[in-house]
Design an enzyme around this catalytic site. Structure first.
Site, short mmCIF file in Angstrom:
data_model
loop_
_atom_site.label_atom_id
_atom_site.label_comp_id
_atom_site.label_asym_id
_atom_site.label_seq_id
_atom_site.Cartn_x
_atom_site.Cartn_y
_atom_site.Cartn_z
N ARG A 119 0.92 -1.35 -0.07
CA ARG A 119 0.13 -0.06 0.20
C ARG A 119 0.91 1.20 0.03
NH1 ARG A 119 -4.61 0.58 4.32
NH2 ARG A 119 -5.48 -0.93 3.11
N THR A 125 -1.05 7.58 -1.33
CA THR A 125 -2.14 7.65 -1.73
C THR A 125 -2.97 6.36 -1.09
OG1 THR A 125 -1.42 5.90 -3.52
CG2 THR A 125 -1.18 8.00 -4.12
N ASP A 137 -3.38 -8.73 12.38
CA ASP A 137 -2.47 -8.79 11.18
C ASP A 137 -2.17 -10.13 10.64
OD1 ASP A 137 -0.16 -8.80 9.25
OD2 ASP A 137 -0.27 -6.72 9.38
N ASP A 193 1.64 -11.17 9.89
CA ASP A 193 2.33 -11.15 11.18
C ASP A 193 2.13 -12.45 11.86
OD1 ASP A 193 3.76 -8.75 10.53
OD2 ASP A 193 2.51 -7.39 11.72
#
Length: 207
Positions: A102, A106, A198, A201
């Site tokens: 990502r 933006t 996550d 992770d």
């Protein structure tokens, strides 16, 4: 637009184990792979079969084989955690890869790696990622797969939220979406609530 929540007792049991904060990376990975297998078992109910004649130790018989090649596309990195379990069930499946990150400015997904397989245009394509959060990465990955020529595409995730489902349905209304759970919402920092943290992770033990 097809959206399916696969509510199988074994999936719900394993998903609950994964949600627990005390679950180790080893147990998280194992349950994720097992859920991937169970979900694909259900999704493949409509896959076309070809009749063929075989010979058993006793006599000739009529059998069946899957009549279409299968391609898995994990979205790197968390999607890798679902491929092993699915491939155990479909050992002939080929694996393409799409890596996205990502952009901090933006907030849009950016491709950093993409590797297709042969004959993807003739294949039953399954894009996998444990989480369908904003829907941006899933939509981008499917866009890339379509540029490769993929037509028969399904998206498979573990946990989704309404925002992500809406985004993906608007971007790719022809793609069927399968999930094990539809959670409440995204929080202010983009995590699914209640979610499971996550996924990358927790799969790889990086935090």
């Amino acid at each position: 637009m097809s959206f399916t929540i696969i509510k199988h007792p074994l999936i719900l049991d394993k998903l609950t184990r994964m949600r627990r904060i005390e679950t180790s990376s080893k147990d998280f990975r194992e349950n994720l792979n097992e859920i991937g297998q169970l979900m694909v078992y259900e999704i493949f109910r409509d896959i076309p079969l070809k009749e063929l004649e075989i010979e058993t130790p006793v006599k000739k018989a009529v059998g069946y084989t899957v009549d279409i090649p299968v391609v898995l596309i994990p979205i790197i990195r968390a999607g890798l955690g679902m491929t092993e379990g699915i491939q155990r069930l479909i050992p002939t499946a080929r694996i393409a890869h799409i890596g996205l990150y990502r952009d901090e400015t933006t907030l849009e997904p950016v491709e950093y790696y993409a590797k297709s397989t042969k004959n993807i245009d003739e294949s039953y394509v399954i894009v996998v990622d444990p989480m369908l959060a904003t829907g941006g990465s899933a939509a981008k990955a499917i866009e890339i797969a379509k540029k490769w020529g993929a037509k028969n595409i399904k998206f498979v995730c573990l946990v989704a939220v309404p925002e992500g489902v809406k985004k993906l349905q608007e971007s790719h209304p022809d793609v069927e979406i399968y999930t094990a759970a539809l959670d409440e919402k995204l929080n202010d920092i983009g995590f699914i609530e209640p979610g499971l943290g996550d996924a990358g992770d927790r799969i790889f033990g990086t935090k």
